[in-house]
Design a protein around this motif. Sequence first.
Motif, PDB file in Angstrom:
ATOM      1  N   SER A  77       0.856  -1.187   0.000  1.00  0.00           N
ATOM      2  CA  SER A  77       0.000   0.000   0.000  1.00  0.00           C
ATOM      3  C   SER A  77       0.891   1.235   0.000  1.00  0.00           C
ATOM      4  N   VAL A  78       0.295   2.356  -0.426  1.00  0.00           N
ATOM      5  CA  VAL A  78       1.029   3.620  -0.291  1.00  0.00           C
ATOM      6  C   VAL A  78       0.766   4.217   1.089  1.00  0.00           C
ATOM      7  N   GLY A  79      -0.423   3.942   1.636  1.00  0.00           N
ATOM      8  CA  GLY A  79      -0.754   4.457   2.968  1.00  0.00           C
ATOM      9  C   GLY A  79      -0.052   3.638   4.036  1.00  0.00           C
ATOM     10  N   LEU A 102       0.825   3.264  -7.954  1.00  0.00           N
ATOM     11  CA  LEU A 102      -0.642   3.217  -7.949  1.00  0.00           C
ATOM     12  C   LEU A 102      -1.276   4.587  -8.169  1.00  0.00           C
ATOM     13  N   ARG A 239      -8.503   8.152   3.070  1.00  0.00           N
ATOM     14  CA  ARG A 239      -8.777   7.238   4.175  1.00  0.00           C
ATOM     15  C   ARG A 239     -10.092   7.653   4.822  1.00  0.00           C
ATOM     16  N   HIS A 287     -13.228   0.555  -1.514  1.00  0.00           N
ATOM     17  CA  HIS A 287     -11.782   0.803  -1.471  1.00  0.00           C
ATOM     18  C   HIS A 287     -11.051   0.110  -2.634  1.00  0.00           C
TER      19      HIS A 287
HETATM   20  O1  GLV Z   1      -5.394   2.767  -0.057  1.00  0.00           O
HETATM   21  C1  GLV Z   1      -4.540   2.202  -0.675  1.00  0.00           C
HETATM   22  C2  GLV Z   1      -3.149   2.295  -0.392  1.00  0.00           C
HETATM   23  O2  GLV Z   1      -2.764   2.904   0.621  1.00  0.00           O
HETATM   24  O3  GLV Z   1      -2.355   1.727  -1.166  1.00  0.00           O
END
Ligand code: GLV
Length: 322
Positions: A77-79, A102, A239, A287
Motif C-alpha cells: 500500500s502507499v498508505g 498506484l 482514508r 476501497h
Molecule cells: O489505499 C490504498 C493504499 O494505501 O495503497
Amino acid sequence: MMKVFVTRRIPQEGMKILQKAGMCNLSVWDSDEPVPRAELLKGVAGAHGILCLLSDKIDTEVLDAAGPNLKVISTLSVGFDHLAIDEIKKRGIRVGYTPDVLTDATAELTVALLLATARRLPEGVEEVKNGGWSTWKPLWLCGYGLSGSTVGVIGLGRIGLAIASRLKPFGVKRLLYTGRQPKPQAQEVDGEYVPLDTLLSESDFVVVSCSLSPDTQGLCDKTFFSKMKKTSIFINSSRGAVVNQDDLFEALSSGQIAAAGLDVTTPEPLPTDHPLLTLKNCVVLPHIGSATYSTRGVMSALTANNLLAGLTGSEMPSELKL
Ligand SMILES: O=CC(=O)O
C-alpha cells in the motif's frame, strides 16, 4: 534462511520474486480474507520480515510477538497509517511501501467516482432496472458538471496532483488546493494555494486526497461541511477516518451539500445497514482505488523487492523515510 510472514494471498508477481530469491522461509496466510489477529500474532513469531496489507494493524503487540529478529515490514500500500511508525522507528525496523506505482490507477478511480456521483450514475442504472425510466424528462436525474467549475483538492501530493491534471481537461475553471505548504508542482495544473475555508466556500467539488495523520483525522466534520456550498460534491479516496461519517450523513440528508462519493470508509467494510447506504446522494465504493490487474501486480512485485532489500540490508526501491 530468513523467516517471512505474508499476511494474505497476494498477486503472483510478488510471490514469484520471494520464492526465486531462495533466501526466505515463507509462511503465507493463503486466503483472500484477512488473517485473524491470533493467527497474525502466531505467524509473525520470530519473523525477519513481514509482508502486510493496509488492513493489518501492525502495532506494539505484533512487533512484540515478532520479536528481535524483525528487520523489515513491507506493506502492499502507499498508505501507512496502519503501522505504529514511532514504535517501528524506535526498534530500528525498516519499512517499505508502494508510492508512485498506484498513482494513475487511484487518480483514474477518483475521477470515475466524481463523475458517477455528480451525474448520479448509480441512481440512473437503478432506475433503468426497476422501471423508473418512464420517458425522457427534462428535469429528471440532473446533476452537476465539471465544465466551468471550481475544484478544490485537499492534499496536492502525488495522487492529488494526478487527479487535478485529469480533471482540468474537463473544462475546470479554477483549481484550488490546501496542504501544509504551497507546492511548486501546482503550476502544472494552475493550482491556487488557498486557506481551507476559502477552498470549502468556493469549490463546486471538494476532493480529499491527503494522508491520514493526527492532523487530518476527522478533518471533514460538521464545521467543514457547513462551509461548503449546498450545490457542491464531496469526494474522498484517501482514508475513511479523515471524515466524521455522522456529520457527513447529516450534511447529505439535510441538503447542506449535494452529494458525496467515497472509496474509503470507517470501518471497512461499511456495514450494509449503515445510514450512509440509505442515501441516494451518497455513492460508496469498496476501497478499489488501485484495483487494476496491472497496478496490483506491480505493487506486489515492489512489495516483494522492498522486503528482500530490507532482509539483505540493501537499498530498497521504495523505502519509507522514518
Ligand atoms: O489505499 C490504498 C493504499 O494505501 O495503497
